[in-house]
Write a protein that holds these residues in place. Structure first.
Motif, PDB file in Angstrom:
ATOM      1  N   ALA A   1      -1.642  -5.181  -2.147  1.00  0.00           N
ATOM      2  CA  ALA A   1      -2.030  -5.191  -0.735  1.00  0.00           C
ATOM      3  C   ALA A   1      -3.318  -5.971  -0.546  1.00  0.00           C
ATOM      4  CB  ALA A   1      -2.188  -3.759  -0.228  1.00  0.00           C
ATOM      5  N   HIS A   2      -4.269  -5.751  -1.433  1.00  0.00           N
ATOM      6  CA  HIS A   2      -5.549  -6.445  -1.352  1.00  0.00           C
ATOM      7  C   HIS A   2      -5.360  -7.951  -1.515  1.00  0.00           C
ATOM      8  CE1 HIS A   2      -9.677  -7.592  -2.621  1.00  0.00           C
ATOM      9  NE2 HIS A   2     -10.001  -6.703  -1.703  1.00  0.00           N
TER      10      HIS A   2
ATOM     11  N   LEU B   1      -8.165  -0.673   3.249  1.00  0.00           N
ATOM     12  CA  LEU B   1      -7.962  -0.639   1.800  1.00  0.00           C
ATOM     13  C   LEU B   1      -9.215  -0.180   1.067  1.00  0.00           C
ATOM     14  CD1 LEU B   1      -5.931  -3.924   1.296  1.00  0.00           C
ATOM     15  CD2 LEU B   1      -5.085  -1.585   1.043  1.00  0.00           C
ATOM     16  N   HIS B   2     -10.369  -0.626   1.534  1.00  0.00           N
ATOM     17  CA  HIS B   2     -11.605  -0.201   0.872  1.00  0.00           C
ATOM     18  C   HIS B   2     -11.947   1.250   1.189  1.00  0.00           C
ATOM     19  CE1 HIS B   2     -12.419  -3.728  -1.388  1.00  0.00           C
ATOM     20  NE2 HIS B   2     -12.176  -4.480  -0.334  1.00  0.00           N
TER      21      HIS B   2
ATOM     22  N   ARG C   1      -3.845   4.284   9.218  1.00  0.00           N
ATOM     23  CA  ARG C   1      -2.699   3.454   8.807  1.00  0.00           C
ATOM     24  C   ARG C   1      -1.637   3.427   9.909  1.00  0.00           C
ATOM     25  NH1 ARG C   1      -0.996   5.242   3.388  1.00  0.00           N
ATOM     26  NH2 ARG C   1      -3.167   4.723   3.060  1.00  0.00           N
TER      27      ARG C   1
ATOM     28  N   ASP D   1       0.717   0.118  -4.411  1.00  0.00           N
ATOM     29  CA  ASP D   1       0.216  -1.125  -5.003  1.00  0.00           C
ATOM     30  C   ASP D   1      -1.010  -1.606  -4.227  1.00  0.00           C
ATOM     31  OD1 ASP D   1      -0.205  -3.566  -6.242  1.00  0.00           O
ATOM     32  OD2 ASP D   1       1.712  -4.444  -5.599  1.00  0.00           O
ATOM     33  N   TRP D   2      -2.149  -0.961  -4.470  1.00  0.00           N
ATOM     34  CA  TRP D   2      -3.388  -1.320  -3.786  1.00  0.00           C
ATOM     35  C   TRP D   2      -3.776  -2.764  -4.091  1.00  0.00           C
ATOM     36  CZ3 TRP D   2      -8.212  -3.222  -4.634  1.00  0.00           C
ATOM     37  CH2 TRP D   2      -9.160  -3.019  -3.638  1.00  0.00           C
TER      38      TRP D   2
ATOM     39  N   VAL E   1      -9.491   3.469   1.399  1.00  0.00           N
ATOM     40  CA  VAL E   1      -8.572   4.092   0.433  1.00  0.00           C
ATOM     41  C   VAL E   1      -9.216   4.100  -0.948  1.00  0.00           C
ATOM     42  CG1 VAL E   1      -6.352   3.803  -0.756  1.00  0.00           C
ATOM     43  CG2 VAL E   1      -6.472   3.508   1.736  1.00  0.00           C
ATOM     44  N   GLU E   2      -9.862   3.011  -1.284  1.00  0.00           N
ATOM     45  CA  GLU E   2     -10.507   2.863  -2.582  1.00  0.00           C
ATOM     46  C   GLU E   2     -11.729   3.777  -2.728  1.00  0.00           C
ATOM     47  OE1 GLU E   2     -12.126  -0.906  -5.176  1.00  0.00           O
ATOM     48  OE2 GLU E   2     -12.585  -0.840  -3.040  1.00  0.00           O
TER      49      GLU E   2
ATOM     50  N   LEU F   1       0.829  -1.202   0.000  1.00  0.00           N
ATOM     51  CA  LEU F   1       0.000   0.000   0.000  1.00  0.00           C
ATOM     52  C   LEU F   1       0.864   1.253   0.000  1.00  0.00           C
ATOM     53  CD1 LEU F   1      -2.808   1.225   0.047  1.00  0.00           C
ATOM     54  CD2 LEU F   1      -2.756   1.025   2.543  1.00  0.00           C
TER      55      LEU F   1
END
Length: 78
Positions: A19-20, A38-39, A68, A15-16, A41-42, A11
């Motif tokens: 990471a996912h 992550l979601h 984070r 590189d999302w 962030v998305e 992340l």
């Protein structure tokens, strides 16, 4: 926990997807927390809410950076 640190490193490198991929199939509460983050962030709050529930955590309200940092501190990754 090293895989979870790898997700955070991905992340941080932008590189999302990487990471996912790391957290997708990890059943731990810590991975679910990162997955929720992550979601966020998305920009998908509904999906994030699902993962916060899986993690047993309230949905984060603060900044992405603060969350984070909290994740890193909780993992002892920094």
């Amino acid at each position: 926990m090293s895989q979870l640190r790898e997700a955070l490193d991905c992340l941080a490198a932008g590189d999302w997807l990487g990471a996912h991929a790391v957290v997708q199939d990890d059943p731990s509460a810590e991975a679910a927390w990162i997955h929720a983050h992550l979601h966020r962030v998305e920009g998908d709050p509904d999906n994030a809410a699902y993962w916060y529930r899986k993690a047993g955590r309230p949905a984060a309200k603060g900044s992405l950076e603060d969350e984070r940092a909290a994740i890193i501190a909780a993992l002892g990754a920094g």
